[in-house]
Design a protein around this motif. Sequence first.
Motif, PDB file in Angstrom:
ATOM      1  N   GLY A 115       0.773  -1.233   0.000  1.00 11.18           N
ATOM      2  CA  GLY A 115       0.000   0.000   0.000  1.00 11.18           C
ATOM      3  C   GLY A 115       0.798   1.274   0.000  1.00 11.18           C
ATOM      4  O   GLY A 115       0.292   2.316  -0.397  1.00 11.18           O
ATOM      5  N   LYS A 116       2.043   1.251   0.472  1.00  9.75           N
ATOM      6  CA  LYS A 116       2.896   2.438   0.517  1.00  9.75           C
ATOM      7  C   LYS A 116       2.231   3.587   1.269  1.00  9.75           C
ATOM      8  O   LYS A 116       1.997   4.657   0.729  1.00  9.75           O
ATOM      9  CB  LYS A 116       3.263   2.887  -0.906  1.00  9.75           C
ATOM     10  N   TYR A 117       1.918   3.364   2.532  1.00 11.34           N
ATOM     11  CA  TYR A 117       1.293   4.394   3.353  1.00 11.34           C
ATOM     12  C   TYR A 117       2.339   5.310   3.968  1.00 11.34           C
ATOM     13  O   TYR A 117       3.437   4.863   4.316  1.00 11.34           O
ATOM     14  CB  TYR A 117       0.445   3.746   4.451  1.00 11.34           C
ATOM     15  N   SER A 118       1.982   6.582   4.142  1.00  8.71           N
ATOM     16  CA  SER A 118       2.903   7.536   4.757  1.00  8.71           C
ATOM     17  C   SER A 118       2.816   7.503   6.273  1.00  8.71           C
ATOM     18  O   SER A 118       3.767   7.870   6.960  1.00  8.71           O
ATOM     19  CB  SER A 118       2.616   8.957   4.257  1.00  8.71           C
ATOM     20  N   HIS A 119       1.644   7.065   6.812  1.00 11.40           N
ATOM     21  CA  HIS A 119       1.440   7.012   8.260  1.00 11.40           C
ATOM     22  C   HIS A 119       0.705   5.728   8.637  1.00 11.40           C
ATOM     23  O   HIS A 119      -0.134   5.238   7.876  1.00 11.40           O
ATOM     24  CB  HIS A 119       0.613   8.205   8.757  1.00 11.40           C
ATOM     25  N   LEU A 139      10.065  -2.323  10.298  1.00 11.43           N
ATOM     26  CA  LEU A 139      10.168  -1.297   9.259  1.00 11.43           C
ATOM     27  C   LEU A 139      11.377  -0.391   9.449  1.00 11.43           C
ATOM     28  O   LEU A 139      11.624   0.491   8.622  1.00 11.43           O
ATOM     29  CB  LEU A 139       8.886  -0.451   9.253  1.00 11.43           C
ATOM     30  N   ASP A 140      12.105  -0.594  10.567  1.00 14.06           N
ATOM     31  CA  ASP A 140      13.304   0.184  10.874  1.00 14.06           C
ATOM     32  C   ASP A 140      13.012   1.684  10.977  1.00 14.06           C
ATOM     33  O   ASP A 140      13.719   2.525  10.430  1.00 14.06           O
ATOM     34  CB  ASP A 140      14.387  -0.065   9.819  1.00 14.06           C
ATOM     35  N   VAL A 141      11.937   2.010  11.686  1.00 16.37           N
ATOM     36  CA  VAL A 141      11.590   3.407  11.950  1.00 16.37           C
ATOM     37  C   VAL A 141      11.322   3.556  13.445  1.00 16.37           C
ATOM     38  O   VAL A 141      11.151   2.570  14.164  1.00 16.37           O
ATOM     39  CB  VAL A 141      10.354   3.865  11.148  1.00 16.37           C
ATOM     40  N   SER A 142      11.283   4.795  13.898  1.00 11.67           N
ATOM     41  CA  SER A 142      11.045   5.061  15.318  1.00 11.67           C
ATOM     42  C   SER A 142       9.605   5.519  15.518  1.00 11.67           C
ATOM     43  O   SER A 142       9.181   6.519  14.916  1.00 11.67           O
ATOM     44  CB  SER A 142      12.009   6.145  15.826  1.00 11.67           C
ATOM     45  N   ASN A 154       3.919  15.867  10.073  1.00 12.39           N
ATOM     46  CA  ASN A 154       5.146  15.419  10.752  1.00 12.39           C
ATOM     47  C   ASN A 154       5.399  16.159  12.061  1.00 12.39           C
ATOM     48  O   ASN A 154       6.523  16.164  12.571  1.00 12.39           O
ATOM     49  CB  ASN A 154       6.363  15.587   9.826  1.00 12.39           C
ATOM     50  N   LEU A 155       4.366  16.787  12.635  1.00 14.93           N
ATOM     51  CA  LEU A 155       4.543  17.550  13.873  1.00 14.93           C
ATOM     52  C   LEU A 155       3.499  17.110  14.892  1.00 14.93           C
ATOM     53  O   LEU A 155       2.297  17.208  14.644  1.00 14.93           O
ATOM     54  CB  LEU A 155       4.414  19.054  13.602  1.00 14.93           C
ATOM     55  N   PHE A 156       3.988  16.630  16.045  1.00 12.32           N
ATOM     56  CA  PHE A 156       3.094  16.016  17.027  1.00 12.32           C
ATOM     57  C   PHE A 156       3.426  16.479  18.441  1.00 12.32           C
ATOM     58  O   PHE A 156       4.564  16.870  18.723  1.00 12.32           O
ATOM     59  CB  PHE A 156       3.202  14.485  16.955  1.00 12.32           C
ATOM     60  N   VAL A 157       2.426  16.403  19.313  1.00 13.58           N
ATOM     61  CA  VAL A 157       2.610  16.750  20.730  1.00 13.58           C
ATOM     62  C   VAL A 157       2.297  15.510  21.557  1.00 13.58           C
ATOM     63  O   VAL A 157       1.276  14.851  21.341  1.00 13.58           O
ATOM     64  CB  VAL A 157       1.692  17.914  21.158  1.00 13.58           C
ATOM     65  N   ARG A 158       3.181  15.201  22.500  1.00  8.29           N
ATOM     66  CA  ARG A 158       2.978  14.054  23.373  1.00  8.29           C
ATOM     67  C   ARG A 158       3.401  14.434  24.796  1.00  8.29           C
ATOM     68  O   ARG A 158       4.293  15.260  25.001  1.00  8.29           O
ATOM     69  CB  ARG A 158       3.768  12.837  22.890  1.00  8.29           C
ATOM     70  N   ASP A 175       9.421   7.339   5.596  1.00 12.41           N
ATOM     71  CA  ASP A 175       8.073   6.771   5.688  1.00 12.41           C
ATOM     72  C   ASP A 175       8.159   5.275   5.964  1.00 12.41           C
ATOM     73  O   ASP A 175       9.096   4.613   5.514  1.00 12.41           O
ATOM     74  CB  ASP A 175       7.318   7.011   4.384  1.00 12.41           C
ATOM     75  N   PRO A 176       7.184   4.735   6.715  1.00 12.36           N
ATOM     76  CA  PRO A 176       6.024   5.417   7.271  1.00 12.36           C
ATOM     77  C   PRO A 176       6.311   5.984   8.663  1.00 12.36           C
ATOM     78  O   PRO A 176       7.218   5.529   9.356  1.00 12.36           O
ATOM     79  CB  PRO A 176       4.988   4.301   7.354  1.00 12.36           C
TER      80      PRO A 176
END
Length: 356
Positions: A115-119, A139-142, A154-158, A175-176
């Motif tokens: 599907g190649k999703y960005s998120h 997926l080797d992402v954080s 690409n900007l989030f608050v936690r 991505d993703p």
Amino acid sequence: MAAIRAIIGAFRSRSFANRTNLCSRTVSTLVVAEHEGGSVKASSLSAVEAAKFLGEDNSISLLIAGSGPSLGKAAAHAASSHPSISQVLVADSDKFAYPLAEPWAKLVHDVLQKGKYSHIIAGSSSFGKNILPRAAALLDVSPITDVIEISGSNLFVRPIYAGNALSTVRYTGSDPCLLTIRSTSFPLMSIPACSESNAAPIDKVDLSTFSEDNAIGKSKYINLSSQDTERPDLGNARIVVTGGRALKSAENFKMIEKLAEKLGAAVGATRAAVDAGFVPNELQVGQTGKIVAPELYLAFGVSGAIQHLAGMRDSKVIVAVNKDADAPIFQVADYGLVGDLFEIIPELLEKLSDRK
């Protein structure tokens, strides 16, 4: 000098082009959904609601997996549950009958390759916390966890430090982008049910190439223990009645349950009460338990440890009853009553005896 200007000009043009490409990239989201009894859970629909903040032209697909008749019912419910869902993906296999991290993470990995999703988004429940970190490793992402606000793609608050501070995080990885969101921060508005003609299409995931690697099979489902009760779910209840260690025993904790029944509320507990064996772990509210934000939160014998406050500080109205006037819970409570809960709860039960 002319050569230097040409190099600078080329660099600026390339930088502008990179920024343009970043801003104009297509946003598409895969929501990993949890379902039970033929319906998609509210926390997963909150994840769909959160996905709307990633971009105006966001294409949202919802992935559900499992086996048996309930899966088909859940797929039909998902297709008509939210107008923002553009596609429902269904993985039908006994491998996904239980939410084990290994097969589910591999499923997310395989679906992404097609599907190649960005998120990729899931609710910050035990379901999402179990699956997404392993999928991120494949997926080797954080991953970015416990998101309470989305300001862009690409900007989030936690929250950090048990909710005492908020951290703004910009995702700069490839991505993703994997997120878990607090469902209490993305409440579902009143959404009319979609008609059959407007329901999202349902497509089956091709599992013919799904291979079981060495990791799958290292954990197995044993059993599920839950309370058979008509009380509302703790994570989505409008009213929550919580008891702490001050109740002293499981027998005394039944007063909390009786009060909850009178109010049509869910029952919660502190970690101390859970560790003492008064109630099962599924009722724990706090940083290591469930995050709740009801309209009314009643806390009896709750001291207000920072870990517990992290799980309920977003409640609309907080009422605390504790015989210790200096208990930290009073610092966040809208209404506080200093007194003995063994006198106050029976009086409340008496006053509420005629209410439905």
